[in-house]
Design an enzyme around this catalytic site. Structure first.
Site, PDB file in Angstrom:
ATOM      1  N   CYS A  65       0.839  -1.209   0.000  1.00 21.30           N
ATOM      2  CA  CYS A  65       0.000   0.000   0.000  1.00 21.30           C
ATOM      3  C   CYS A  65       0.870   1.253   0.000  1.00 21.30           C
ATOM      4  O   CYS A  65       1.564   1.529   0.981  1.00 21.30           O
ATOM      5  CB  CYS A  65      -0.916  -0.068   1.224  1.00 21.30           C
TER       6      CYS A  65
ATOM      7  N   CYS B 145       0.292   3.796   2.692  1.00 15.61           N
ATOM      8  CA  CYS B 145       0.761   3.252   3.975  1.00 15.61           C
ATOM      9  C   CYS B 145       2.259   3.486   4.145  1.00 15.61           C
ATOM     10  O   CYS B 145       2.721   3.782   5.252  1.00 15.61           O
ATOM     11  CB  CYS B 145       0.476   1.748   4.072  1.00 15.61           C
TER      12      CYS B 145
END
Ligand SMILES: [Zn+2]
Length: 152
Positions: A78, A81
């Site tokens: 991600c 992230c």
């Protein structure tokens, strides 16, 4: 300094900055000043994210912590992230002694992610006294994340 601490069902494993011995800080004593079991040096407050790698450790932490718990749900693939990781680490340093910041890898801990109905990541949950009080999601600077956690 390590980028994250590990944890088990009995507490956070914190390396002594003076002698390197791994000390376990019980979740119920997270707000207190600890001392190294080996060299008796004062241990710092938990100032880096705690990586959770088992549902049992997670359950013990959220039910046992005397400090608010801020959870970062993330995954290695991600992009946002990855951008969030240094902000979350900064938030953990700023919140040392007042909150425990926890990272949960949603690929590895799917049961925990389901429990919080995580749809998109990064996502955050705030737990106080064992109860979920607020959830939010998306990249945010450390200061904004902590402002959200203080209001919850
Ligand atoms: Zn020590």
């Amino acid at each position: 300094m390590s980028t994250h601490f590990s944890a088990d069902e009995r507490g956070v494993i914190l390396p002594c900055p003076a002698c390197g011995t791994a000390n376990r800080i019980a979740y119920a004593k997270a707000a207190q000043q600890g001392r190294c079991g080996s060299c008796k040096a004062d241990l710092p407050h938990i100032s880096v994210p705690v990586e959770i790698d088992s549902p049992a450790s997670f359950a013990a932490l959220v039910s046992g912590s005397t400090l608010p718990v801020v959870i970062d749900f993330w995954a290695p693939w991600c992009g946002p992230c990855q951008m969030m990781a240094p902000e979350f680490a900064k938030a953990a340093a700023l919140a040392a002694g007042t909150a425990i910041l926890v990272k949960v890898n949603t690929d590895e801990q799917q049961d925990i992610a389901r429990q919080f109905r995580i749809q998109g990541i990064p996502a955050f949950a705030l737990i106080k006294s064992g109860k979920l009080v607020s959830q939010t999601s998306g990249f945010q600077p450390a200061e904004r994340l902590l402002a959200w956690a203080r209001q919850g």
